[in-house]
Enzyme design. Structure first.
Site, PDB file in Angstrom:
ATOM      1  N   TYR A 104       0.865  -1.186   0.000  1.00 38.20           N
ATOM      2  CA  TYR A 104       0.000   0.000   0.000  1.00 38.20           C
ATOM      3  C   TYR A 104       0.901   1.235   0.000  1.00 38.20           C
ATOM      4  O   TYR A 104       2.066   1.164  -0.389  1.00 38.20           O
ATOM      5  CB  TYR A 104      -0.901  -0.116   1.254  1.00 38.20           C
ATOM      6  CG  TYR A 104      -1.978   0.917   1.381  1.00 38.20           C
ATOM      7  CD1 TYR A 104      -2.943   1.080   0.389  1.00 38.20           C
ATOM      8  CD2 TYR A 104      -2.052   1.727   2.510  1.00 38.20           C
ATOM      9  CE1 TYR A 104      -3.932   2.036   0.525  1.00 38.20           C
ATOM     10  CE2 TYR A 104      -3.051   2.674   2.650  1.00 38.20           C
ATOM     11  CZ  TYR A 104      -3.988   2.832   1.648  1.00 38.20           C
ATOM     12  OH  TYR A 104      -4.963   3.767   1.775  1.00 38.20           O
ATOM     13  N   ARG A 157      -5.788  10.721 -11.034  1.00 40.74           N
ATOM     14  CA  ARG A 157      -5.089  11.427  -9.935  1.00 40.74           C
ATOM     15  C   ARG A 157      -4.708  10.393  -8.899  1.00 40.74           C
ATOM     16  O   ARG A 157      -5.359  10.251  -7.866  1.00 40.74           O
ATOM     17  CB  ARG A 157      -6.021  12.505  -9.348  1.00 40.74           C
ATOM     18  CG  ARG A 157      -5.336  13.481  -8.438  1.00 40.74           C
ATOM     19  CD  ARG A 157      -5.880  13.398  -7.018  1.00 40.74           C
ATOM     20  NE  ARG A 157      -5.406  12.225  -6.319  1.00 40.74           N
ATOM     21  CZ  ARG A 157      -5.922  11.755  -5.192  1.00 40.74           C
ATOM     22  NH1 ARG A 157      -6.943  12.330  -4.625  1.00 40.74           N
ATOM     23  NH2 ARG A 157      -5.435  10.673  -4.600  1.00 40.74           N
ATOM     24  N   LYS A 175      -5.889  -1.134  -2.413  1.00 39.63           N
ATOM     25  CA  LYS A 175      -7.001  -0.839  -1.488  1.00 39.63           C
ATOM     26  C   LYS A 175      -7.747  -2.132  -1.151  1.00 39.63           C
ATOM     27  O   LYS A 175      -8.120  -2.364  -0.004  1.00 39.63           O
ATOM     28  CB  LYS A 175      -7.979   0.158  -2.126  1.00 39.63           C
ATOM     29  CG  LYS A 175      -7.383   1.538  -2.358  1.00 39.63           C
ATOM     30  CD  LYS A 175      -7.472   2.434  -1.147  1.00 39.63           C
ATOM     31  CE  LYS A 175      -6.650   3.694  -1.350  1.00 39.63           C
ATOM     32  NZ  LYS A 175      -6.643   4.601  -0.220  1.00 39.63           N
ATOM     33  N   GLU A 246     -12.003   5.661  -6.418  1.00 37.87           N
ATOM     34  CA  GLU A 246     -10.658   5.928  -5.912  1.00 37.87           C
ATOM     35  C   GLU A 246      -9.841   6.717  -6.923  1.00 37.87           C
ATOM     36  O   GLU A 246      -9.774   6.352  -8.102  1.00 37.87           O
ATOM     37  CB  GLU A 246      -9.963   4.582  -5.639  1.00 37.87           C
ATOM     38  CG  GLU A 246      -8.670   4.707  -4.876  1.00 37.87           C
ATOM     39  CD  GLU A 246      -8.874   5.148  -3.423  1.00 37.87           C
ATOM     40  OE1 GLU A 246      -9.755   4.581  -2.750  1.00 37.87           O
ATOM     41  OE2 GLU A 246      -8.157   6.063  -2.988  1.00 37.87           O
ATOM     42  N   ASP A 247      -9.230   7.769  -6.455  1.00 37.63           N
ATOM     43  CA  ASP A 247      -8.224   8.503  -7.226  1.00 37.63           C
ATOM     44  C   ASP A 247      -8.716   8.997  -8.591  1.00 37.63           C
ATOM     45  O   ASP A 247      -7.998   8.939  -9.591  1.00 37.63           O
ATOM     46  CB  ASP A 247      -6.930   7.674  -7.334  1.00 37.63           C
ATOM     47  CG  ASP A 247      -6.229   7.599  -5.970  1.00 37.63           C
ATOM     48  OD1 ASP A 247      -6.792   8.119  -4.976  1.00 37.63           O
ATOM     49  OD2 ASP A 247      -5.131   7.031  -5.892  1.00 37.63           O
ATOM     50  N   ASP A 269     -13.496   7.391  -1.679  1.00 39.55           N
ATOM     51  CA  ASP A 269     -12.533   7.212  -0.595  1.00 39.55           C
ATOM     52  C   ASP A 269     -11.716   8.474  -0.345  1.00 39.55           C
ATOM     53  O   ASP A 269     -11.410   8.810   0.791  1.00 39.55           O
ATOM     54  CB  ASP A 269     -11.624   6.053  -0.985  1.00 39.55           C
ATOM     55  CG  ASP A 269     -10.664   5.661   0.110  1.00 39.55           C
ATOM     56  OD1 ASP A 269     -11.080   5.656   1.280  1.00 39.55           O
ATOM     57  OD2 ASP A 269      -9.505   5.359  -0.194  1.00 39.55           O
ATOM     58  N   ASP A 270     -11.347   9.170  -1.425  1.00 41.20           N
ATOM     59  CA  ASP A 270     -10.481  10.343  -1.273  1.00 41.20           C
ATOM     60  C   ASP A 270     -11.235  11.512  -0.664  1.00 41.20           C
ATOM     61  O   ASP A 270     -10.656  12.313   0.055  1.00 41.20           O
ATOM     62  CB  ASP A 270      -9.907  10.733  -2.637  1.00 41.20           C
ATOM     63  CG  ASP A 270      -9.172   9.566  -3.238  1.00 41.20           C
ATOM     64  OD1 ASP A 270      -8.136   9.189  -2.679  1.00 41.20           O
ATOM     65  OD2 ASP A 270      -9.673   8.988  -4.220  1.00 41.20           O
ATOM     66  N   ASN A 418       0.143  12.192  -0.153  1.00 42.62           N
ATOM     67  CA  ASN A 418       0.767  10.895  -0.388  1.00 42.62           C
ATOM     68  C   ASN A 418       1.402  10.861  -1.774  1.00 42.62           C
ATOM     69  O   ASN A 418       0.994  11.618  -2.637  1.00 42.62           O
ATOM     70  CB  ASN A 418      -0.303   9.791  -0.337  1.00 42.62           C
ATOM     71  CG  ASN A 418      -0.853   9.627   1.043  1.00 42.62           C
ATOM     72  OD1 ASN A 418      -0.143   9.669   2.028  1.00 42.62           O
ATOM     73  ND2 ASN A 418      -2.169   9.472   1.129  1.00 42.62           N
TER      74      ASN A 418
HETATM   75  O1  LIG Z   1      -4.039   5.683  -0.827  1.00 37.54           O
HETATM   76  C1  LIG Z   1      -3.718   6.390   0.147  1.00 37.54           C
HETATM   77  O2  LIG Z   1      -2.716   6.197   0.827  1.00 37.54           O
HETATM   78  C2  LIG Z   1      -4.642   7.509   0.547  1.00 37.54           C
HETATM   79  C3  LIG Z   1      -5.418   7.971  -0.606  1.00 37.54           C
HETATM   80  O3  LIG Z   1      -6.507   7.507  -0.876  1.00 37.54           O
HETATM   81  C4  LIG Z   1      -4.812   8.939  -1.530  1.00 37.54           C
HETATM   82  O4  LIG Z   1      -3.806   9.576  -1.200  1.00 37.54           O
HETATM   83  O5  LIG Z   1      -5.353   9.067  -2.639  1.00 37.54           O
HETATM   84 MG   LIG Z   2      -6.919   7.659  -2.962  1.00 33.20          MG
END
Ligand SMILES: O=C([O-])CC(=O)C(=O)O
Ligand SMILES: [Mg+2]
Length: 565
Positions: A104, A157, A175, A246-247, A269-270, A418
């Protein structure tokens, strides 16, 4: 009532011979017993010794330790995952703290960037824009009959690394590994999905190894149609699945969430996961300081959908604590590329409009540019909390941090971007610049920092504290939707389990090794709210607790019975 947990029941399978060894969800490798080897035509296909999973884990760990680079460790672990999932999770479970940063954040960031270079074998679904009118067929190709959790990205992203095209698949896989390792969702029920609509990353477009569509991202209208086709097809195929976005890039993340969240069991999630974990960690920080969140002034660096999502969640928490909404809003300062978001700033997005500072609130501030800079905000607003979600390294300068410290005792500073190299300031810098008088949490993992003889643990405020528990809770009661109140319950449960707030010692949040137990508590709280809000099955607390325990998958081999295909 005693029910056999799902992993103890025998599994009926028609797979045998090399097909069985090549099916990662079923493969046991050298742990197939003598009887199984005979029943499933495996005799001779494996070295003669029968091993336990513990022995297999020892060998894997030995091999794992032979790699020096994090990315090679990642590749190695992913190879085990693609060969024998039970073994992979057993290994990760036994070395959780060591291996989470490998499967991760932060190493998963490198894995996304190098996705095509390090590609080994298939996992999940790559849904290309070219297949948009074939989605039912594509979803049928996922051999999993029952999918309960989907993590989907379009790779635009990825963490703070920008557009990674199909490399985004790495984050969907990462994830979901945590959903299983920390949330007890069986890997048989998870599906990573990558929506390939092209990439605007020139480096990838010119990279001969790049395995995605070699074209620019499709225009907005086509994109929206594609997302709609995907959501409809997924809902048709697996109507009860949770969909985690996600992202996605900022211009799409919020609109997609708004569009589907009242129809489908989904969350971003973000935006929501990060908001829930940040509010939970802030509550823990405030409690350990002996203050209330609604008394704090909060500065954000980064006013994208993640930052604004967290800000809104903080506001609703402040209101829940008794502040009026205008009061709460006046205590939030969003700083973006051009400075503080104020009501006179042009071209703001809808979700930013609600978070601007009023002109009269800053009328007596002195600043030289068009809008107050981050440093101006430090001097004039005297905030007590600083949160970085900019995706840009180094924005928390020494001057900024020292100015903040001058205005308050024990500032709460969360550089959340991150992976590690995108962080707004390293914990070491923040601790030095505040003379060690600070409460700090980061998005990626950092080693403890010793300053003037005192060791500071660096809490990882990462959405991984939240999403596995949400998944487990939602599935336990078959919740139809994921509401803000369910997310708030997750934050509060997280804060209630803060070692530092509860005992004055330890981290702000529990260790990752406690994540599985924490996820069960979050699941319970989330499910209770879903029931109260009429979004889920009505079951009583005992049954709920039992369901959460029983559904919690453990990496143990099951016994197999052969059936004919
Ligand atoms: O994945 C991770 O560590 C946290 C997150 O969702 C991101 O930064 O997009
Ligand atoms: Mg993310």
């Amino acid at each position: 009532m005693s029910v056999t947990p799902s992993n103890k029941r025998p599994l009926y399978t028609g797979y045998a011979g090399s097909a069985l060894l090549e099916t990662p969800l079923l493969n046991k490798g050298s742990a197939f017993t003598r009887e199984e080897r005979s029943t499933f035509n495996l005799t001779g296909l494996l070295p003669p010794r029968y091993e336990t999973i513990e022995e297999q884990v020892s060998r894997c760990y030995l091999q794992y330790r032979s790699f020096d680079d994090a990315i090679n460790k990642h590749i190695y672990l992913r190879a085990i995952q693609d060969n024998n999932e039970t073994l992979f999770y057993r290994l990760v479970q036994q070395h959780l703290e060591e291996m989470l940063p490998i499967i991760y954040t932060p190493t998963v960031g490198d894995a996304c960037e190098q996705f095509s270079d390090i590609y080994r074998s298939s996992r999940g679904l790559f849904i290309s824009y070219d297949d948009r009118y074939n989605l039912d067929d594509v979803l049928r190709n996922a051999t999993k009959a029952k999918v309960k959790v989907i993590v989907v990205t379009d790779g635009e992203r990825v963490l703070g690394l920008g557009d990674q095209g199909i490399g985004g698949m790495g984050i969907s896989i990462g994830k979901l590994s945590l959903y299983t390792a920390c949330g007890g969702i069986s890997p048989a029920y998870t599906l990573p999905v990558m929506l390939d609509v092209g990439t605007n990353n020139e480096k990838l477009l010119n990279d001969p190894m790049y395995m995605g569509l070699r074209q620019k991202r499709v225009a907005q209208e086509q994109y929206n149609e594609f997302i709609d086709l995907f959501m409809t097809a997924v809902n048709r195929r697996w109507p009860d699945a949770i969909i985690q976005f996600e992202d996605f890039a900022q211009p799409n993340a919020m609109p997609i969430l708004q569009r589907y969240r009242d129809q489908v069991c989904c969350f971003n999630d973000d935006i929501q996961g990060t908001a829930a974990v940040t509010v939970g960690t802030l509550l823990a920080a405030c409690r350990s300081k002996g203050v209330s969140l609604h008394q704090q002034k909060v500065v954000f660096v980064g006013a994208g959908s993640a930052g604004c999502g967290i800000a809104e969640q903080i506001i609703s928490q402040m209101v829940a604590e008794g502040a009026t909404e205008p009061q709460a809003r006046s205590q939030i300062y969003m700083v973006d590329r051009f400075g503080l978001l104020t009501e006179t700033m042009p071209d703001l997005r809808d979700f930013q409009q609600a978070l601007v500072q009023r002109s009269e609130a800053i009328s007596d501030w002195s600043f030289s540019g068009d809008y107050p800079s981050l440093l101006d905000v430090m001097h004039c607003a005297k905030p007590t909390i600083l949160i970085g979600v900019s995706g840009q390294a180094g924005l928390f300068t020494e001057q900024v941090i020292r100015a903040m410290k001058k205005g308050c005792d024990t500032p709460i500073i969360f550089p959340l971007s991150n992976p590690s190299r995108q962080v707004e300031a390293t914990p070491e810098q923040v601790i030095h610049w505040t003379d060690g008088d600070v409460i700090i949490a980061t998005g990626s993992p950092f080693a403890p920092v010793t300053y003037q003889g005192k060791q500071h643990l660096i809490t990882q405020c990462n959405n991984s504290y939240i999403f596995p528990g949400i998944g487990l809770g939602v599935l336990a009661v078959k919740a139809r939707l994921i509401s803000d109140d369910m997310l708030r319950a997750a934050s509060e449960t997280l804060a209630a389990n803060s070692p530092l707030a509860n005992t004055g010692q330890g981290g702000l949040l529990p260790n990752f090794t406690a994540l599985a137990e924490l996820s069960k508590k979050i699941a319970f709280a989330v499910a209770k709210v879903a029931i109260q809000q009429g979004l889920a099955l009505e079951i009583d607390d005992n049954v709920l607790q039992q369901k959460i325990e029983q559904n919690f998958w453990q990496p143990q081999y099951r016994s197999y019975r052969r059936v004919s295909n």
